[in-house]
Write a protein that holds these residues in place. Structure first.
Motif, PDB file in Angstrom:
ATOM      1  N   ASN B 154      80.077  39.409  43.552  1.00 48.49           N
ATOM      2  CA  ASN B 154      80.004  40.560  42.651  1.00 48.49           C
ATOM      3  C   ASN B 154      79.477  40.233  41.257  1.00 48.49           C
ATOM      4  OD1 ASN B 154      81.241  42.237  44.623  1.00 48.49           O
ATOM      5  ND2 ASN B 154      83.180  41.246  44.129  1.00 48.49           N
ATOM      6  N   GLY B 155      79.166  38.963  40.983  1.00 50.18           N
ATOM      7  CA  GLY B 155      78.742  38.578  39.645  1.00 50.18           C
ATOM      8  C   GLY B 155      77.354  39.093  39.300  1.00 50.18           C
ATOM      9  N   ILE B 156      77.095  39.173  37.998  1.00 50.36           N
ATOM     10  CA  ILE B 156      75.787  39.647  37.537  1.00 50.36           C
ATOM     11  C   ILE B 156      74.687  38.687  37.995  1.00 50.36           C
ATOM     12  CG2 ILE B 156      74.387  40.000  35.460  1.00 50.36           C
ATOM     13  CD1 ILE B 156      76.860  41.086  34.102  1.00 50.36           C
ATOM     14  N   PHE B 157      74.955  37.390  37.928  1.00 46.05           N
ATOM     15  CA  PHE B 157      73.949  36.423  38.371  1.00 46.05           C
ATOM     16  C   PHE B 157      73.625  36.620  39.853  1.00 46.05           C
ATOM     17  CE2 PHE B 157      75.549  33.274  34.949  1.00 46.05           C
ATOM     18  CZ  PHE B 157      74.811  33.947  33.992  1.00 46.05           C
ATOM     19  N   ALA B 158      74.678  36.881  40.655  1.00 43.47           N
ATOM     20  CA  ALA B 158      74.451  37.073  42.088  1.00 43.47           C
ATOM     21  C   ALA B 158      73.547  38.283  42.319  1.00 43.47           C
ATOM     22  CB  ALA B 158      75.780  37.241  42.810  1.00 43.47           C
ATOM     23  N   HIS B 159      73.798  39.373  41.568  1.00 46.79           N
ATOM     24  CA  HIS B 159      72.953  40.563  41.703  1.00 46.79           C
ATOM     25  C   HIS B 159      71.514  40.257  41.299  1.00 46.79           C
ATOM     26  CE1 HIS B 159      75.895  43.497  42.882  1.00 46.79           C
ATOM     27  NE2 HIS B 159      76.730  43.052  41.960  1.00 46.79           N
ATOM     28  N   LEU B 160      71.387  39.502  40.218  1.00 44.97           N
ATOM     29  CA  LEU B 160      70.071  39.116  39.718  1.00 44.97           C
ATOM     30  C   LEU B 160      69.323  38.293  40.766  1.00 44.97           C
ATOM     31  CD1 LEU B 160      69.107  39.775  36.840  1.00 44.97           C
ATOM     32  CD2 LEU B 160      69.466  37.374  36.272  1.00 44.97           C
ATOM     33  N   ALA B 166      66.581  36.001  46.196  1.00 47.35           N
ATOM     34  CA  ALA B 166      67.111  34.641  46.386  1.00 47.35           C
ATOM     35  C   ALA B 166      68.549  34.702  46.872  1.00 47.35           C
ATOM     36  CB  ALA B 166      67.035  33.865  45.081  1.00 47.35           C
ATOM     37  N   GLU B 167      68.995  33.605  47.436  1.00 46.03           N
ATOM     38  CA  GLU B 167      70.385  33.489  47.897  1.00 46.03           C
ATOM     39  C   GLU B 167      71.280  33.254  46.677  1.00 46.03           C
ATOM     40  OE1 GLU B 167      73.124  33.247  51.149  1.00 46.03           O
ATOM     41  OE2 GLU B 167      70.984  33.739  51.170  1.00 46.03           O
ATOM     42  N   PRO B 168      72.328  34.086  46.468  1.00 45.99           N
ATOM     43  CA  PRO B 168      73.191  33.876  45.299  1.00 45.99           C
ATOM     44  C   PRO B 168      73.818  32.482  45.302  1.00 45.99           C
ATOM     45  CG  PRO B 168      73.713  35.953  46.364  1.00 45.99           C
ATOM     46  CD  PRO B 168      72.764  35.238  47.265  1.00 45.99           C
ATOM     47  N   VAL B 169      73.980  31.929  44.115  1.00 43.49           N
ATOM     48  CA  VAL B 169      74.532  30.581  43.985  1.00 43.49           C
ATOM     49  C   VAL B 169      76.036  30.678  43.722  1.00 43.49           C
ATOM     50  CG1 VAL B 169      74.411  28.427  42.686  1.00 43.49           C
ATOM     51  CG2 VAL B 169      72.358  29.833  42.973  1.00 43.49           C
ATOM     52  N   ALA B 170      76.817  29.867  44.422  1.00 43.17           N
ATOM     53  CA  ALA B 170      78.255  29.783  44.124  1.00 43.17           C
ATOM     54  C   ALA B 170      78.415  28.791  42.973  1.00 43.17           C
ATOM     55  CB  ALA B 170      79.031  29.324  45.350  1.00 43.17           C
ATOM     56  N   TRP B 171      78.238  29.314  41.764  1.00 42.60           N
ATOM     57  CA  TRP B 171      78.113  28.448  40.581  1.00 42.60           C
ATOM     58  C   TRP B 171      79.271  27.483  40.428  1.00 42.60           C
ATOM     59  CZ3 TRP B 171      73.616  28.198  38.306  1.00 42.60           C
ATOM     60  CH2 TRP B 171      72.735  29.271  38.466  1.00 42.60           C
ATOM     61  N   LEU B 172      80.501  28.026  40.460  1.00 38.94           N
ATOM     62  CA  LEU B 172      81.653  27.189  40.134  1.00 38.94           C
ATOM     63  C   LEU B 172      81.968  26.197  41.239  1.00 38.94           C
ATOM     64  CD1 LEU B 172      83.718  29.908  38.384  1.00 38.94           C
ATOM     65  CD2 LEU B 172      82.781  27.844  37.353  1.00 38.94           C
ATOM     66  N   GLN B 173      81.209  26.276  42.330  1.00 41.14           N
ATOM     67  CA  GLN B 173      81.435  25.378  43.440  1.00 41.14           C
ATOM     68  C   GLN B 173      80.278  24.383  43.556  1.00 41.14           C
ATOM     69  OE1 GLN B 173      82.298  27.586  47.036  1.00 41.14           O
ATOM     70  NE2 GLN B 173      81.109  26.084  48.186  1.00 41.14           N
ATOM     71  N   ASP B 174      79.051  24.900  43.505  1.00 43.42           N
ATOM     72  CA  ASP B 174      77.898  24.025  43.719  1.00 43.42           C
ATOM     73  C   ASP B 174      77.402  23.384  42.432  1.00 43.42           C
ATOM     74  OD1 ASP B 174      78.074  24.704  46.323  1.00 43.42           O
ATOM     75  OD2 ASP B 174      76.581  26.300  46.225  1.00 43.42           O
ATOM     76  N   ALA B 175      77.612  24.047  41.308  1.00 49.31           N
ATOM     77  CA  ALA B 175      77.186  23.475  40.025  1.00 49.31           C
ATOM     78  C   ALA B 175      78.353  23.583  39.056  1.00 49.31           C
ATOM     79  CB  ALA B 175      75.973  24.222  39.497  1.00 49.31           C
ATOM     80  N   SER B 176      79.508  23.074  39.505  1.00 52.23           N
ATOM     81  CA  SER B 176      80.739  23.336  38.767  1.00 52.23           C
ATOM     82  C   SER B 176      80.729  22.771  37.353  1.00 52.23           C
ATOM     83  CB  SER B 176      81.916  22.779  39.549  1.00 52.23           C
ATOM     84  OG  SER B 176      81.597  21.492  40.012  1.00 52.23           O
TER      85      SER B 176
END
Lengths: 434, 310
Positions: B154-160, B166-176
Motif C-alpha cells: 500500500n505504500g506510495i513507492f509501491a504505487h509509483l 515495475a515490481e514493488p520493492v520490499a524496502w525494509l526487507q531487501d534494502a533495510s
C-alpha cells in the motif's frame, strides 16, 4: 457529643474510602489479536456488572512481550492485569511474580478449564493465569482452489502433499499464493511456526546437554523445505508476514492454504471480514511420517502481577473475561462461531458449539500437541514451539531474525543456521547451562 | 568631617568591588547548585548503575534482584559481550549507518543551503517546509515511512513502481539498512541545512563577485571560496550529528526490529537487556557504547578545535 461526631465523621470517611476502593480503574495490557479487540468492545458489560472501569493498553505481540516482561522483572507495577502466554506463566509463577488464581469463585468453575491449558498455565500445580483462549495450529485451506487443482485434502496431510498442493494452487497472475506462512522475526511469530514445523522434521533446539542443534541436518532440511516451498508458492515479502498479515491475505482470497493458529478459523469463516468465508475447510497440521505433527499449543491468558493493589478487582475481571458468562455474551452478540475457543471443556460439549465447522478440528489439534514430548529425539525442555526456559525468548528472537534474513535472501540458509548456532550457544553459556 | 586619604578611595572602592563579586559569585553558585546537582545526578546515577551492573550477574528472569544481592563476576560480561558473534557485525552496521547518514546530510545539506540562499519568491515558506521534518518525532516519522511510503503493498513507492510497470520493492526487507539510512537522513537533513545555510549567509559576497569578475567558473568558486568557508560549519554538523546518530533507536525498533542486518550497537544492547533480560551483559555493552561515543567525540573535538584555531 464531640466523640459522637468524630465517630460519625470517621464512619463517613471510611465509607467514602471503601466506596473509592470498590470502583477501581484497571489497567490491562493485551495483544492486538481479534478476540482481545472484541473483548475491549464488550468492556461496558463488565463495568455495568461490577462498577470497575478498564483502561486498555493494546500492543503488537512482540512489543507486548517486551513491555510486560520489563514491567514485571523490574516490579514496575504499570499493569493490573497482563496478557501472557504458556511460555511466560510457569517461569514467572516460579519466580513468585504472579498472584495465584486457585481461589477463584466456585461459579467460575476452574475445573472446567481444558487440562492441557490448565497444565501449561500452572507451576507446581498452582494456576497462575486463566486462559482467555487456547489454540493449536492447523491447516486452513480453500476448498474451491483445492478442487480446481484436482486434489483432495487428506485428514492428516504430510508436508510433501502440502508442498505439492501449494505449488498446484499457485496462480501468480490471479495473485493467488498456494500457501501463506509466517516468516516474521520474533520468537512468537515466525519463530514459533518454524520451531513447530522443525519438530515434525525431527529437529530440536537443544540436545539433552543443552547444546544447540542448528548444525544438524534436520534443521537444514526444515529451512530448505520451507524456503523452497515459499519461494515457489508463497506471497511476496513473506519474510515480514506474521499472524495478522497472513490473516488479511487469506481473508482477501490471496492464499490457497494457511497453517496457523486455530483461533484464526473464526475470522476466516466470518462473512463480515472474509471474502472466502464459505470456501474454507480445515485439517490437521502436516507431519513427515516421524510421529510428530507440526502443530503447536498455546494459550493467551490473563494474570495478575504480585503486589498489585487492585487484586480483588483484577480477579473479578479475570472471572468475567475467562468465565462461561463471557462466552455466552459473545455468542449472543456475535454468534457461537466467534466465541473465544480452546479454553473450556464445557464449550466443546455445548450442542450450539458442536455445529461450528472448526470446533472439532480445534479440539483435536489441541489434544494432539504434547508439550512434554514435542520432539522426535529426546529434548531437555518443555514446550512445543518454545523451550520453557527464561533465556528462550531472547535467543529465539535473535535466531528468528537470522532466519527471516535468510528468507529474504540476504544470507544463505547455511549462514543463518551457523549464526543461530553461535547465538544460542553463547546465550546458553552466559546463562550457565553449558 | 572625616579625612579620607586620597589613596583610600580607589582601595576601598576596589575592596568593595571585590567583596561584591565574591558575594554575587557565591549567590550565583547557590542559585545554580540545584540545577548542577540535578544534572549531575541525571548523568551520574545511570552511569554508576550501568558500571555497577556491568560487573554483576543480573538475570531478573532467573530471580536475581537487587534485594537479594547480585553476584560479582568481574569482567566476564565485558569479554562475553565483545566475543559475541553479534558484536562486530553490529559495530559495522553502526558505522555504515552513521557514515551513510553523515554523507547524505552533508552533501544534500550543502546543496539545499546553496539553493535556499538564492533570492526567490516564497523563500520564508520554503525554508519552514525544509526545516519541518526535524520537528517530527522519530517514532512518528518511522511509522509514516514504514506504512505510507515503503509498504510493499500500500505504500506510495509501491504505487509509483507499479505505475511504471515495475515490481514493488520490499524496502525494509531487501534494502533495510539503506532504507533506515534514508529515513534518518530525512530527519537530520534539516539540521544540516539550517547550520550550513547560516554559514552560507555569512559569506562575503564581494569575494565571490571579485572571483566571478576574474573569470573563475562556478565550480571553482564553490571549491575554493564557498567550501573552505563552510568547513567549520560542516565539522560542527558532523560532530553533533555523530553523537546523536550513534544512539539512533526508535527508527530501527519501529521499522525492522533489528532484523535484516539493521542491528546496530544500540539495538544489540537493547536486545541484551530487554529481549534476553541479561542486564549485566547489556550494561557491559552500554559501557562499550560510552567508550565508543567518547572516542568519536574526542577525535571530532580535536578537529573542531583545530578548525576554530585557524
Amino acid at each position: 457529643m464531640s466523640l459522637k461526631s468524630t465517630l460519625c465523621a470517621a464512619t463517613a470517611l471510611s465509607l467514602i474510602t471503601a466506596g473509592g476502593a470498590f470502583a477501581d480503574n484497571l489497567t490491562i495490557a493485551t495483544v492486538n489479536n481479534g478476540d482481545m479487540i472484541r473483548m475491549q468492545g464488550l468492556t461496558d458489560d463488565f463495568t455495568a456488572k461490577t462498577g470497575h472501569t478498564v483502561e486498555w493498553v493494546t500492543l503488537e505481540e512482540n512489543v507486548l512481550r517486551q513491555r510486560v516482561t520489563t514491567d514485571i522483572s523490574t516490579k514496575g507495577g504499570a499493569f493490573d492485569i497482563m496478557t501472557i502466554g504458556m511460555y511466560e506463566t510457569p517461569i514467572w509463577g516460579a519466580n513468585g511474580w504472579l498472584v495465584s488464581l486457585d481461589d477463584l469463585s466456585a461459579e467460575y468453575n476452574a475445573a472446567d478449564i481444558l487440562p492441557a491449558m490448565a497444565g501449561g498455565l500452572s507451576h507446581d500445580g498452582t494456576l497462575f493465569a486463566a486462559p482467555f483462549y487456547g489454540e493449536s495450529s492447523m491447516v486452513m485451506y480453500r476448498t474451491d482452489l483445492m478442487a480446481a487443482a484436482g486434489l483432495e485434502m487428506p485428514d492428516a496431510p504430510s508436508w510433501s502433499f502440502i508442498a505439492k498442493a501449494a505449488r498446484a494452487m499457485t496462480d501468480r497472475d490471479a495473485e493467488i499464493n498456494g500457501i501463506c506462512l509466517r516468516g516474521k522475526a520474533g520468537w512468537g511469530e515466525g519463530g514459533a511456526f518454524i520451531t513447530a514445523m522443525s519438530n515434525s522434521f525431527g529437529a530440536r533446539w537443544f540436545d539433552e546437554d543443552w547444546n544447540a542443534q542448528f548444525d544438524t541436518r534436520e534443521w537444514s532440511d526444515t529451512l530448505n523445505f520451507y524456503k523452497n516451498m515459499m519461494t515457489d508458492a508463497g506471497p511476496a515479502g513473506y519474510a515480514t508476514n506474521g499472524f495478522n498479515e497472513n490473516l488479511s491475505l487469506f481473508q482477501q482470497g490471496k492464499c490457497g492454504m494457511w497453517i496457523d493458529a486455530t483461533v484464526a478459523a473464526s475470522f476466516v469463516t466470518n462473512p463480515k471480514d472474509s471474502t472466502v468465508a464459505d470456501k474454507v475447510s480445515f485439517t490437521l497440521a502436516p507431519d513427515n511420517g516421524l510421529g510428530v505433527r507440526s502443530n503447536w499449543l498455546w494459550a493467551w491468558a490473563l494474570a495478575i502481577p504480585a503486589g498489585s493493589q487492585k487484586e480483588a478487582a483484577a480477579k473479578q475481571f479475570i472471572e468475567w473475561a475467562t468465565g462461561t458468562g463471557y462466552i455466552e455474551l459473545v455468542a449472543a452478540n456475535e454468534g457461537w462461531a466467534n466465541v473465544p475457543p480452546g479454553a473450556r471443556t464445557s464449550l466443546y460439549e455445548n450442542p450450539n458449539y458442536k455445529s461450528v465447522p472448526f470446533a472439532q478440528m480445534t479440539l483435536d489439534s489441541i489434544l494432539s500437541a504434547d508439550p512434554n514430548n514435542s520432539t522426535v529425539d529426546p529434548s531437555p525442555y518443555v514446550g512445543v514451539q518454545f523451550a520453557a526456559i527464561p533465556e528462550f525468548a531472547g535467543i529465539a528472537t535473535e535466531v528468528s531474525q537470522e532466519f527471516s534474513a535468510a528468507y529474504a535472501g540476504q544470507q544463505t540458509i547455511a549462514e543463518a543456521l551457523e549464526k543461530a548456532q553461535a547465538i544460542t550457544n553463547e546465550a546458553m553459556e552466559a546463562a550457565g547451562y553449558r | 568631617m572625616i579625612f579620607v586619604p586620597s589613596w583610600m578611595g580607589p582601595l576601598s572602592a576596589g575592596k568593595h568591588h571585590a567583596m561584591a563579586t565574591k558575594a554575587s559569585r557565591s549567590t550565583a553558585r547557590i542559585m545554580m547548585a540545584p540545577a548542577v546537582v540535578l544534572l549531575l545526578g541525571w548523568m551520574l546515577v545511570p552511569l554508576i548503575m550501568t558500571l555497577y551492573f556491568s560487573f554483576k550477574r543480573y538475570l531478573p528472569l532467573r530471580g536475581d534482584s537487587l534485594e537479594r544481592g547480585l553476584e560479582w563476576v568481574g569482567f566476564t560480561n565485558y569479554s562475553r559481550f565483545i566475543s559475541s558473534s553479534s558484536f562486530w557485525p553490529s559495530i559495522q552496521t553502526t558505522l555504515i549507518m552513521v557514515g551513510g547518514v553523515l554523507l547524505i546530510t552533508v552533501v544534500f545539506g550543502i546543496v539545499l543551503a546553496m539553493l535556499l540562499d538564492q533570492p526567490m519568491w516564497g523563500q520564508g515558506f520554503v525554508r519552514i517546509l525544509v526545516i519541518a521534518p526535524f520537528f517530527v518525532m522519530p517514532t512518528v516519522s518511522a511509522l509514516v515511512w514504514k506504512n505510507m511510503l515503503m509498504d510493499p503493498v500500500n505504500g506510495i513507492f509501491a504505487h509509483l513502481w507499479r505505475f511504471f510497470g515495475a515490481e514493488p520493492v520490499a524496502w525494509l526487507q531487501d534494502a533495510s539498512l539503506g532504507s533506515i539510512i534514508a529515513l534518518v537522513s530525512w530527519q537530520w537533513l534539516p539540521f544540516a541545512t539550517l547550520i550550513l545555510l547560516t554559514a552560507t549567509q555569512s559569506l562575503d559576497t564581494e569575494q565571490l563577485e571579485a572571483a566571478e569578475m576574474d573569470g573563475a567558473p562556478v565550480l571553482k568558486r564553490f571549491w575554493y571560496i564557498v567550501l573552505p568557508h563552510l568547513a567549520r560549519a560542516i565539522t560542527i554538523v558532523i560532530l553533533i550529528q555523530t553523537i546523536f546518530l550513534l544512539s539512533v533507536f526508535a527508527e530501527i525498533f519501529v521499522t525492522t526490529g533489528g532484523a535484516f542486518g539493521t542491528r546496530t550497537l544500540t539495538y544489540l544492547i537493547f536486545q541484551r537487556v530487554v529481549d534476553s533480560q541479561n542486564i549485566g551483559l547489556g550494561s557491559a555493552g552500554g559501557v562499550y557504547a560510552i567508550i565508543l561515543a567518547n572516542i568519536v567525540a574526542i577525535f571530532l573535538m580535536r578537529i573542531v578545535g583545530k578548525n576554530l584555531d585557524e
